[in-house]
Design a protein around this motif. Sequence first.
Motif, PDB file in Angstrom:
ATOM      1  N   SER A  36       0.849  -1.186   0.000  1.00  0.00           N
ATOM      2  CA  SER A  36       0.000   0.000   0.000  1.00  0.00           C
ATOM      3  C   SER A  36       0.890   1.243   0.000  1.00  0.00           C
ATOM      4  O   SER A  36       2.110   1.132   0.154  1.00  0.00           O
ATOM      5  N   HIS A  53       2.173  -2.349  -6.401  1.00  0.00           N
ATOM      6  CA  HIS A  53       1.386  -1.416  -5.599  1.00  0.00           C
ATOM      7  C   HIS A  53      -0.090  -1.782  -5.721  1.00  0.00           C
ATOM      8  O   HIS A  53      -0.585  -2.027  -6.816  1.00  0.00           O
ATOM      9  N   GLY A  55      -2.679  -0.068  -3.612  1.00  0.00           N
ATOM     10  CA  GLY A  55      -3.659   0.917  -3.175  1.00  0.00           C
ATOM     11  C   GLY A  55      -3.288   1.726  -1.954  1.00  0.00           C
ATOM     12  O   GLY A  55      -2.168   1.667  -1.458  1.00  0.00           O
ATOM     13  N   SER A  62      -6.586  -1.937   0.075  1.00  0.00           N
ATOM     14  CA  SER A  62      -5.319  -2.497  -0.410  1.00  0.00           C
ATOM     15  C   SER A  62      -5.164  -3.978  -0.033  1.00  0.00           C
ATOM     16  O   SER A  62      -5.506  -4.848  -0.842  1.00  0.00           O
TER      17      SER A  62
END
Length: 455
Positions: A36, A53, A55, A62
């Motif tokens: 995240s 990645h 979120g 995430s």
Amino acid sequence: MSRVIKKLLIANRGEIAVRVMRTCRERGIATVAVFSDPDRSALHVRYADEAVHIGPPQPRDSYLRMDKIIEAARRTGADAIHPGYGFLAENADFARACTQAGLVFIGPKPEIIEKMGDKASARAAAEEAGVPVVPGSDGVVHTVEEAERIAESLGYPVLIKASGGGGGIGMALVKKPAKLARAFQSCQDRGASSFGNADVYMEKYIESPRHIEVQILGDQHGHLVHLFERECTLQRRHQKVVEEAPSSFVSQQEGMRERLCTAAVALAKQVNYQNAGTIEFIADQNGSFYFIEMNTRLQVEHPVTEMITNTDIITWQLKIASGEALTLEQSAIEATGHAIECRLYAEDPSNRFFPKPGEIETFEYPSDDDIRVDAAFTAPSTVTPYYDPMIAKMSVFADNRASAIARMTALLSSTHIAPLTTNRDFLLEVMKASDYEQNQVDTTWLERFAKSLHA
Ligand code: ADP
Ligand code: ADP
Ligand code: MG
């Protein structure tokens, strides 16, 4: 079905993601981390071969986003997903989604997660297997009136528990009838908001218990073994802080180890359990024990078991998930010595163990053959408020319990972590406490001890 795992995505963060990756490195398996925003340069990201990645900080955006995690696996060509603990580790839908996407899920079958991850139905399975359970409700309790009737017949105090609960969350101790209705409601609400499941059930509150659990490993071909027990009686907020293997309490009770481990294996066999799992019991001071729940995943405190049995549980998780046979024979699994793990947290023991995120500028500890540190951070870094405030698991191994306590005292004394607030000094006090040394403890001891220090 046999599947070779060449690349593994770890759907988690922190120390457990790093721990899983360590075994992958040893076995020549490539690793994919997910992260995240605040974890962009976290240890688990730096340790992985690749990172994706997924979120923003909030877990629901995430680390709980199944779609993004599975997409990350697809994009990087991973063949399998390890869920670690917490987050999606006991989510049957996630296990199912992984399989549907052609990925190996490192854990039990979705149906088993459903059955044993739900506490009320796991209790029913234990009863079917002839394993003693804490006296309680016959399954889910639907109304306050029903709860009142059951509490009356069990006798106060009682515990109301969210069926989907975990991490000590979703549990309420009720000491008198006047407090029942409110506690019932709040457990339902907490279950719904934290675990998406408003079901609650009830148990008699066992006074002065110990928490003792058994590590299980089962393969896809019906072979199932236990790796002995762990003692996890030192808790705050129903969550473990210091864990040991073996349990000296169990060693002192005639025949208890055999009875306990046999009960755990019987339950696991009853549901044809596959992969690593833990069967949790509470025991009274006479050595009678009762099933409380099963965790259908890798446990935080698995290192103490690995140390006394000289096994690598992650290796077995990976082998089992790819269809290999569990070649460990029960009679050949031996436990030697004594291991202790202390969870180092960014929290304030003098303020009810409240989490205290902060900066880590210095984090140093010795290394030796008998020391194992599973850390989530290296200095410099930041403990953020978004996730569990555990910094590291500090573990030691010695010939016996007294030597392990001495070893842990030495390890904690020479661990330097600053400037954030941690429970290091508190853990040191625990190691020096005579009640602890004499093993005169129950699950409420740690909180009482903390109060006595700050009185
Ligand atoms: P274990 O059962 O492996 O000993 P814990 O009891 O400490 O581990 O925690 C159980 C699970 O709940 C862990 O997977 C942990 O990540 C998760 N957990 C811990 N704290 C919280 C929290 N505040 N909210 C939700 N889950 C949590
Ligand atoms: P979680 O899923 O949050 O780990 P558990 O059912 O394992 O929930 O319970 C967590 C802790 O709460 C136990 O380790 C024990 O200390 C305490 N506990 C649970 N059930 C009882 C009970 N019936 N009586 C007394 N203490 C209990
Ligand atoms: Mg538990």
